[in-house]
Design an enzyme around this catalytic site. Structure first.
Site, PDB file in Angstrom:
ATOM      1  N   THR A 395      29.365  33.013  50.717  1.00  0.00           N
ATOM      2  CA  THR A 395      28.386  34.058  50.914  1.00  0.00           C
ATOM      3  C   THR A 395      27.242  33.350  51.589  1.00  0.00           C
ATOM      4  O   THR A 395      27.247  32.131  51.677  1.00  0.00           O
ATOM      5  CB  THR A 395      27.998  34.608  49.523  1.00  0.00           C
ATOM      6  OG1 THR A 395      29.161  35.172  48.960  1.00  0.00           O
ATOM      7  CG2 THR A 395      26.871  35.602  49.546  1.00  0.00           C
ATOM      8  N   THR A 413      27.825  38.900  52.494  1.00  0.00           N
ATOM      9  CA  THR A 413      29.054  38.139  52.284  1.00  0.00           C
ATOM     10  C   THR A 413      30.297  38.873  52.746  1.00  0.00           C
ATOM     11  O   THR A 413      30.276  40.098  52.928  1.00  0.00           O
ATOM     12  CB  THR A 413      29.202  37.814  50.775  1.00  0.00           C
ATOM     13  OG1 THR A 413      30.285  36.907  50.580  1.00  0.00           O
ATOM     14  CG2 THR A 413      29.480  39.070  49.942  1.00  0.00           C
ATOM     15  N   ASN A 415      32.817  37.930  50.733  1.00  0.00           N
ATOM     16  CA  ASN A 415      33.329  37.465  49.442  1.00  0.00           C
ATOM     17  C   ASN A 415      33.900  36.077  49.591  1.00  0.00           C
ATOM     18  O   ASN A 415      33.179  35.112  49.689  1.00  0.00           O
ATOM     19  CB  ASN A 415      34.337  38.446  48.819  1.00  0.00           C
ATOM     20  CG  ASN A 415      34.673  38.042  47.387  1.00  0.00           C
ATOM     21  OD1 ASN A 415      33.848  37.411  46.727  1.00  0.00           O
ATOM     22  ND2 ASN A 415      35.857  38.360  46.913  1.00  0.00           N
ATOM     23  N   ASP A 437      36.013  41.827  43.741  1.00  0.00           N
ATOM     24  CA  ASP A 437      34.882  41.811  42.804  1.00  0.00           C
ATOM     25  C   ASP A 437      34.981  42.922  41.761  1.00  0.00           C
ATOM     26  O   ASP A 437      34.223  42.940  40.790  1.00  0.00           O
ATOM     27  CB  ASP A 437      33.549  41.904  43.555  1.00  0.00           C
ATOM     28  CG  ASP A 437      33.090  40.539  44.068  1.00  0.00           C
ATOM     29  OD1 ASP A 437      33.687  39.524  43.671  1.00  0.00           O
ATOM     30  OD2 ASP A 437      32.148  40.491  44.880  1.00  0.00           O
ATOM     31  N   SER A 466      28.504  42.951  41.919  1.00  0.00           N
ATOM     32  CA  SER A 466      28.191  41.697  42.615  1.00  0.00           C
ATOM     33  C   SER A 466      27.355  40.795  41.718  1.00  0.00           C
ATOM     34  O   SER A 466      26.802  41.233  40.707  1.00  0.00           O
ATOM     35  CB  SER A 466      27.401  42.029  43.878  1.00  0.00           C
ATOM     36  OG  SER A 466      26.942  40.863  44.512  1.00  0.00           O
ATOM     37  N   GLY A 488      27.641  31.644  46.057  1.00  0.00           N
ATOM     38  CA  GLY A 488      28.295  30.924  44.957  1.00  0.00           C
ATOM     39  C   GLY A 488      28.923  31.812  43.906  1.00  0.00           C
ATOM     40  O   GLY A 488      29.123  31.374  42.770  1.00  0.00           O
ATOM     41  N   GLY A 489      29.215  33.076  44.249  1.00  0.00           N
ATOM     42  CA  GLY A 489      29.833  33.961  43.249  1.00  0.00           C
ATOM     43  C   GLY A 489      28.938  34.011  42.009  1.00  0.00           C
ATOM     44  O   GLY A 489      27.712  34.078  42.130  1.00  0.00           O
TER      45      GLY A 489
END
Ligand code: DON
Length: 587
Positions: A395, A413, A415, A437, A466, A488-489
């Site tokens: 992202t 992003t 993803n 997600d 998210s 970074g998720g």
């Protein structure tokens, strides 16, 4: 040996506590918010007028140029977002989505939600096979034609420009730098060449993607010029026909036709029906400083504020920054807020989410009573709490502050790196895999190991939950202090937490706060992640002795931030040294 008896562990912990008090007491260090030079960090980039901090130098320069031509921070952000779609294709995008937080010079703050929406055909069990198991590979939520949600980026930029642009620069002008970069090419740097090679297997799965991004198997090396004629043509059509071109025009037809040919979910009707939404930002405060962040469909703001509320009850000034005491408390706050995320969070247009309860200080006080200051909790025993009051691996984040003091914090992003790996034929643009997600099967882990609940189950036209956390922090007089965000998720939220506490509790400037080693815990899996060289061996042992399970070290995030220096008003831009070719550029 790592095995430590409880008694020994306790003795050791006591020793650590005494030591850290002694160390803190012996230091003459007084937080001065960055005026002191710290040996470990370079100075932030200083600018009198405006600054852009992005993960790619070319894109930062595009943004500064827009401001020099009279554009405001929103104009600059739009041009940066389009430019990153060319120069940072792993995450920059037209085929994905994200969130733009805007704070205007008069203090008004808003959040633009251009998160992807599920196609109408995406029903609850769409990613499960006949046996009820999550489908892996093509056909699933990560890779290939069925993984893409309806992209939101173009509508998001349209909304931002219409409502908050300066009016001095047109849609066409803001796209032009990106079109030119795609048409004439740009020089591939080390990071891009490494990223493309690193993803070669993924990018080889689809012929069109391989042709464009891997140079048909010949790769792009550092120093090569990367030209993207199809993408340039898509930008040119967007310039000529406006944002509707993406959702109703030729580009929409190209995307829909390619999806149909390959049994994708996304249709022309889905594209036509996409809407970007303006939302009320979430507001919290930490030790008297207001924190403004992204509301659902991101979990970022709520989880961040919940963690800050928990941590506010502890006096970090009495703890050494690198002490196991501090890491322990940070971890326990993360564990609890992520347990709540799993249980309660989802798109508030579809699910009831107790946001007010989650970010309530009284709720945090209640959660604090469950934290043992000496021992780690076990995630198996930490279930989501009971907040009151129902109401409504790539992202990129960038941030801009202009000469008038308008500010943008934008995270967007595809993803996964390079999204679904699908380039819609004829468009040159990579489609996202944001459908992952969602909880493909509530209660089972997604790509990031996140367990998510019913509220984040797949449903037609719903937005997947998210973790993106574009954030502003204000000074006590209400002026903008700093902005920050990261990829970074799930680690995004903790990266932002780390940066905020580094600034507020430890007096770091924005560069120091971004450089400092970070930690991450997300409830499940029950493991504390730290960065290579991020924790001393002694600290690791102290944490193990308290009952924490340490994961293999890995780098966390790629934060970008801007701080306004109090005395001078100078804009201090900072990019992350970890993995970016980023550079803050100002004027
Ligand atoms: O929206 C989210 O939370 C994820 N799609 C973000 C993915 C991400 O940050 C990957 N980057 N390393």
């Amino acid at each position: 040996m790592m095995r430590v008896t409880r008694t020994r562990g306790t003795i050791r912990l006591i020793t650590t506590a005494i030591l850290s008090v002694a160390i803190t007491a012996s230091l003459t260090f007084q937080p001065d918010h960055g005026i002191t030079t710290h040996a470990a960090s370079r100075e932030p980039v200083r600018a009198r007028h405006g600054v852009v901090a992005a993960t790619n130098e070319i894109a930062s320069n595009v943004g500064v140029d827009i401001m020099k031509r009279g554009g405001n921070a929103v104009d600059a952000a739009i041009a940066v977002a389009f430019a990153l779609a060319v120069t940072h294709p792993a995450a920059g995008n037209l085929g994905g989505g994200g969130f733009m937080m805007i704070r205007l010079k008069d203090g008004r703050t808003t959040a633009i939600d251009y998160r992807e929406m599920a196609p109408a055909a995406a029903t609850r069990n769409i990613y499960l096979d006949q046996n009820g198991n999550v489908i892996e590979g093509e056909g699933g939520s990560i890779e290939g034609y069925r993984a893409a949600g309806v992209p939101g980026t173009v509508r998001g930029m349209e909304l931002a420009l219409k409502k908050y642009g300066s009016g001095k620069l047109t849609w066409t002008q803001l796209i032009e730098p990106a079109r030119r970069l795609a048409a004439n090419g740009f020089t591939v740097n080390y990071n891009l060449s490494r990223s493309l090679r690193g993803s070669r297997e993924y990018l080889s799965k689809y012929a069109e993607t391989k042709r464009i991004y891997l140079n048909n198997g010949k790769f792009y090396n550092e120093g090569d010029v990367f030209v993207q004629p199809d993408l340039a043509a898509t930008f040119a059509r967007l310039q000529q026909r406006g944002p509707n071109e993406f959702y109703k025009g030729h580009t929409a037809q190209l995307i829909a036709a390619d999806m149909k040919r390959h049994q994708g979910l996304l249709t022309l009707d889905d594209l036509r029906g996409y809407v970007a939404k303006e939302r009320q930002p979430l507001r919290g405060n930490y030790r008297g400083y207001e924190v403004i962040s992204m509301p659902p469909p991101s979990s970022g703001g709520a989880v961040l504020i919940e963690m800050l509320n928990i941590l506010e009850g502890y006096d970090f000034k009495k703890m050494d920054w690198a002490s196991s005491d501090r890491y322990h408390l940070m971890t326990e706050a993360m564990r609890r807020a992520f347990a709540d995320r799993a249980e309660y969070m989802g798109d508030t247009d579809f699910a009831k989410v107790p946001i007010a309860g989650l970010i309530d200080k009284k709720y945090a006080a209640q959660l604090r009573t469950t934290i043992n200051p000496e021992r780690a909790s076990s995630s198996e025993q930490v279930k989501a709490g009971k907040p009151a009051g129902y109401e409504s691996e790539e992202t990129t984040h960038f941030t801009v502050v202009d000469t008038d003091g308008n500010a943008v914090a934008n995270t967007y992003t595809l993803n996964n790196s390079y999204g679904s790996a699908v380039v819609a034929k004829g468009t040159g643009l990579i489609m996202n895999d944001e459908m992952d997600d969602f909880a493909a099967k509530p209660g089972t882990a997604n790509l990031y190991g996140l367990i998510q609940g019913e509220r984040n189950a797949v449903a037609p036209r719903k937005r997947p939950l998210s973790a993106m956390t574009p954030t502003f922090v204000l000074r006590k007089d209400g002026s903008l202090w700093f902005t920050v965000g990261s990829p970074g998720g799930p680690t995004i939220i903790n990266t932002v937490l780390d940066v905020i506490t580094n600034v507020i509790d430890y007096g770091m400037n924005i560069q120091q706060a971004i450089d400092a080693p970070r930690i991450h815990h997300q409830w499940l899996p029950d493991e504390l992640v730290f960065e290579p060289y991020g924790l001393s061996g002694d600290t690791q042992n102290a944490l193990i002795a308290r009952g924490h399970k340490l994961a293999k070290p890995r780098y966390l995030g790629d934060a970008e931030g801007i701080m306004i220096e109090e005395k001078t008003g100078m804009r201090l831009g900072a990019t992350d040294p970890r993995r970016s070719d980023g550079l803050a550029v100002g004027y």
